[in-house]
Design a protein around this motif. Sequence first.
Motif, short mmCIF file in Angstrom:
data_model
loop_
_atom_site.label_atom_id
_atom_site.label_comp_id
_atom_site.label_asym_id
_atom_site.label_seq_id
_atom_site.Cartn_x
_atom_site.Cartn_y
_atom_site.Cartn_z
N ALA A 235 5.93 5.44 -17.54
CA ALA A 235 6.76 4.44 -16.87
C ALA A 235 6.52 4.46 -15.37
CB ALA A 235 8.24 4.68 -17.19
N LEU A 236 6.42 5.65 -14.79
CA LEU A 236 6.19 5.74 -13.34
C LEU A 236 4.77 5.32 -12.98
CD1 LEU A 236 8.17 8.96 -12.35
CD2 LEU A 236 8.90 6.58 -12.27
N LEU A 237 3.81 5.69 -13.80
CA LEU A 237 2.43 5.26 -13.52
C LEU A 237 2.31 3.75 -13.65
CD1 LEU A 237 0.34 8.05 -15.30
CD2 LEU A 237 0.86 7.85 -12.87
N GLU A 238 3.03 3.18 -14.61
CA GLU A 238 3.05 1.71 -14.76
C GLU A 238 3.59 1.06 -13.49
OE1 GLU A 238 5.46 0.39 -18.07
OE2 GLU A 238 3.89 0.81 -19.54
N GLU A 239 4.63 1.66 -12.93
CA GLU A 239 5.19 1.12 -11.69
C GLU A 239 4.14 1.16 -10.58
OE1 GLU A 239 9.09 2.72 -10.19
OE2 GLU A 239 7.97 2.78 -8.32
N ALA A 240 3.45 2.29 -10.46
CA ALA A 240 2.42 2.43 -9.42
C ALA A 240 1.34 1.37 -9.60
CB ALA A 240 1.82 3.83 -9.48
N GLU A 241 0.95 1.17 -10.84
CA GLU A 241 -0.10 0.20 -11.13
C GLU A 241 0.38 -1.22 -10.80
OE1 GLU A 241 -3.04 0.70 -11.69
OE2 GLU A 241 -3.70 -1.30 -12.28
N THR B 119 0.84 -1.21 0.00
CA THR B 119 0.00 0.00 0.00
C THR B 119 0.87 1.26 0.00
OG1 THR B 119 -0.15 0.22 2.41
CG2 THR B 119 -1.79 -1.17 1.36
N VAL B 120 2.07 1.13 0.54
CA VAL B 120 3.01 2.26 0.54
C VAL B 120 3.78 2.31 -0.78
CG1 VAL B 120 5.09 3.16 1.63
CG2 VAL B 120 3.25 2.24 3.04
N ALA B 121 4.16 1.13 -1.26
CA ALA B 121 5.01 1.04 -2.45
C ALA B 121 4.33 1.62 -3.69
CB ALA B 121 5.39 -0.42 -2.70
N ALA B 122 3.01 1.63 -3.69
CA ALA B 122 2.30 2.11 -4.88
C ALA B 122 2.18 3.63 -4.91
CB ALA B 122 0.91 1.47 -4.95
N VAL B 123 2.69 4.30 -3.89
CA VAL B 123 2.55 5.76 -3.84
C VAL B 123 3.60 6.50 -4.70
CG1 VAL B 123 2.71 7.76 -2.30
CG2 VAL B 123 1.28 5.83 -1.67
#
Lengths: 287, 287
Positions: free
Chosen positions: A147-153, A117-121
């Motif tokens: 690329a960053l939004l992909e990481e969040a997802e 839940t923290v890592a997706a921020v």
Amino acid sequence: RSTLALGGEKEQQREENVQTTGAAAAGGSGNKDEKRIVSYWGVEAPKVNKDDGSEWKWNCFRPWEAYEADLSIDLKKHHAPTTFSDKMALWTVKSLRWPTDLFFQRRYGCRAMMLETVAAVPGMVGGMLLHCKSLRRFEHSGGWIKALLEEAENERMHLMTFMEVAKPKWYERALVFAVQGVFFNAYFLGYLISPKFAHRMVGYLEEEAIHSYTEFLKELDKGNIENVPAPAIATDYWRLPPNSTLKDVVLVVRADEAHHRDVNHFASDIHYQGRQLRESPAPLGYH
Amino acid sequence: RSTLALGGEKEQQREENVQTTGAAAAGGSGNKDEKRIVSYWGVEAPKVNKDDGSEWKWNCFRPWEAYEADLSIDLKKHHAPTTFSDKMALWTVKSLRWPTDLFFQRRYGCRAMMLETVAAVPGMVGGMLLHCKSLRRFEHSGGWIKALLEEAENERMHLMTFMEVAKPKWYERALVFAVQGVFFNAYFLGYLISPKFAHRMVGYLEEEAIHSYTEFLKELDKGNIENVPAPAIATDYWRLPPNSTLKDVVLVVRADEAHHRDVNHFASDIHYQGRQLRESPAPLGYH
Ligand SMILES: [Fe+2]
Ligand SMILES: [Fe+2]
Ligand SMILES: [Fe+2]
Ligand SMILES: [Fe+2]
């Protein structure tokens, strides 16, 4: 009263839609009135099937977002801190490690769920800030927003997966609430002040994540944690073979973390060279 | 000093990387040192080609994100406001119309460019808030996070396109800066208080956008605005035939706005029924 106010016409139909409020809470599919809204605005989620012909049941991701994780990635890579900023990033992460270890001890399933839940921020915050910057400055993004939004997802999918294995208790939910409030704002500010530091910190966080997933795997091997079958959402997301287990899931999640580590250290390196992220094409779809 | 601190080893190589800072400002590809970083972290943007075999030159979007706009979409659809909240949303948008018309008058190219910097904000804010909510509540998104982020990205591509046709002047840049600061925060707050209102307002904004693109097309037909060739980024993004013109670009952008209108009115309708967005599958890839 319904919202289907077709420019004042079709009063009759509108009356029929009265009292649909609050109905059909689960899933929302198959409800008559909802279908009518869909057909009025013409906004319909396309139906898709899995390779085996059965209906795709996840709305939160589609078949073309599924992928096979690259398990061959080097799990040992480490960025040795050289600058003061690097050392501070590493120190921040290491000092967060103690309370986390203390709180979760060997409950790795629970730990994974909570930490995701923290890592997706960070990915979401970074992507959003780059998006706004691109708009403000009339500049291309070099793909980094995505690329960053992909990481969040991707991190959010980790959460959706571990949720199936460990159910959060009420005080864990409360904790997540508080931590998100603090972390979101801290990271937001940190990214505004120094994206170099922010990405480096995420790089180190990912190094720690790899470490805890390795511990998780050890506990699974020892039998201290039961190696349950992989949740359906995980087999679809990572295209796992049938009969995959929790262990297989942890392996692919760990590979994802190693990819995030590389992307974030790389992003920090770009800033370190005094350049902007957009000057280096972003690793889109780097899994 | 370089960031390639390979765990203290390879000091020699590190020395070679000295003094790369600030070099290679344009595009960032082909730089020797950058390549070395890429190969250290293994983070490489995959090379892709266009259908005709030439190299894909956009880092900000990839061939599989290109699409053909559905020009058959109904441009006249309108949500007649029924509730007080709807009327307030419409009134807000209408009252923003006057200063905008006054400021831009018939400079539609410039107007489009400036307004797209604003239009790309709501999708990002909504997507981010839903993402955080999904994390906090351990809930699936129903695809709405991605749908809203897709909208934001699509609007940003509108901006990247119109940038090629109209270059922003310094005071326009300053204005965008100020407007983004105000609008981002206002929309953020508005979305927290009432997503129903926020989506309705965007729905009405899109109705206005359709209107101004229709005016734009009229000016192009009259010859008051020169119908220049379509920028390369536009032909690649919307898969336009060769020899397309600005008029073709405005047509597909207007179709996009009509799709955004539908998605946002639909989202508002879902809230109106007292439900959550995630209960209705999101229209991913709805163009
Ligand atoms: Fe993760
Ligand atoms: Fe991660
Ligand atoms: Fe737009
Ligand atoms: Fe739009």
